[in-house]
Motif scaffolding. Structure first.
Motif, short mmCIF file in Angstrom:
data_model
loop_
_atom_site.label_atom_id
_atom_site.label_comp_id
_atom_site.label_asym_id
_atom_site.label_seq_id
_atom_site.Cartn_x
_atom_site.Cartn_y
_atom_site.Cartn_z
N ALA A 1 -14.15 -4.72 -5.95
CA ALA A 1 -12.41 -4.40 -6.06
C ALA A 1 -11.83 -5.56 -6.12
O ALA A 1 -10.76 -5.75 -6.66
N ILE A 2 -12.07 -6.56 -5.40
CA ILE A 2 -11.49 -7.65 -5.11
C ILE A 2 -11.34 -8.35 -6.40
O ILE A 2 -10.50 -8.97 -6.95
N ARG A 3 -12.30 -8.42 -7.27
CA ARG A 3 -12.54 -8.93 -8.60
C ARG A 3 -11.53 -8.54 -9.64
O ARG A 3 -11.05 -8.98 -10.70
N SER A 4 -11.24 -7.01 -9.70
CA SER A 4 -10.50 -6.60 -10.82
C SER A 4 -9.63 -5.35 -10.47
O SER A 4 -8.65 -4.95 -11.29
N ALA A 5 -9.64 -4.84 -9.29
CA ALA A 5 -8.65 -3.82 -8.72
C ALA A 5 -7.46 -4.14 -8.42
O ALA A 5 -7.11 -5.27 -8.35
N SER A 6 -6.27 -3.26 -8.43
CA SER A 6 -4.91 -3.42 -8.17
C SER A 6 -4.84 -3.81 -6.59
O SER A 6 -5.84 -3.12 -6.02
N PRO A 7 -3.75 -4.32 -6.26
CA PRO A 7 -3.67 -4.44 -4.69
C PRO A 7 -3.76 -3.31 -3.89
O PRO A 7 -4.22 -3.11 -2.81
N GLY A 8 -3.04 -2.28 -4.53
CA GLY A 8 -3.15 -0.77 -4.01
C GLY A 8 -4.49 -0.11 -3.76
O GLY A 8 -4.74 0.23 -2.84
N GLN A 9 -5.13 -0.40 -4.88
CA GLN A 9 -6.41 0.12 -4.75
C GLN A 9 -7.51 -0.61 -3.95
O GLN A 9 -8.27 0.28 -3.00
N ILE A 10 -7.27 -1.96 -3.73
CA ILE A 10 -7.93 -2.70 -2.66
C ILE A 10 -7.45 -2.29 -1.26
O ILE A 10 -8.37 -2.25 -0.59
N GLU A 11 -6.19 -2.25 -1.10
CA GLU A 11 -5.73 -1.62 0.16
C GLU A 11 -6.36 -0.31 0.58
O GLU A 11 -6.62 -0.02 1.73
#
Length: 161
Positions: free
Chosen positions: A105-115
């Protein structure tokens, strides 16, 4: 040394090299070093039975069990606790899956998804720490932060790549 908090703590933690297995990634090695450093800096660790510390801890895997060898600093081994890994298996499996999802997720996800993924990872980490506190009840008294850091090391030993 006076009796008190300084006696109920770890001053050294080692992991059995043979238990770690295949060469770990630099990130995994760094995570282990940080977990050990954080654990030594701030912990509460009091083996039952009136043993005097501070203590050293050697963690290894022996016949699919977690081995915790506890000794007073500079002294001979005081005790070894063997814990079945069975109560940790599902938590560890889920934890590894979520950690991998987090790295992706760090590579491509939104900050909300990562959180959201990180919240799930922290929840599993807390669950593993709670199981560890329960499994050590009557053997070694530890606080939640110590249990969380020890769970990180259990995960490091259990990781098969």
């Amino acid at each position: 040394m006076t009796d008190g908090a300084n006696n109920h703590r770890l001053v050294a933690v080692t992991l059995d090299g043979g238990s770690i297995g295949a060469a770990a990634s630099p990130d995994a090695e760094h995570e282990r070093r940080v977990a050990i450093y954080d654990l030594i800096e701030d912990n509460s660790f009091a083996p039952e039975g009136g043993h005097q510390g501070p203590f050293t801890l050697h963690i290894s895997l022996v016949d699919q069990k977690l081995s915790l060898k506890v000794a007073p600093e500079g002294g001979e081994e005081a005790m070894t606790h063997l814990l079945s890994l069975s109560p940790f298996r599902k938590i560890l499996k889920d934890y590894f899956f979520v950690c991998e999802s987090y790295r992706e997720a760090i590579r491509s996800a939104s900050p909300g998804q990562i959180e959201a993924i990180d919240m799930g990872r922290r929840g599993l980490h807390d669950e593993g720490a709670d199981v560890l506190v329960e499994r050590l009840r009557g053997k070694i008294a530890i606080d939640k932060q110590t249990a969380r850091r020890l769970f990180t090391l259990i995960a490091a030993l259990s990781w098969k790549g």
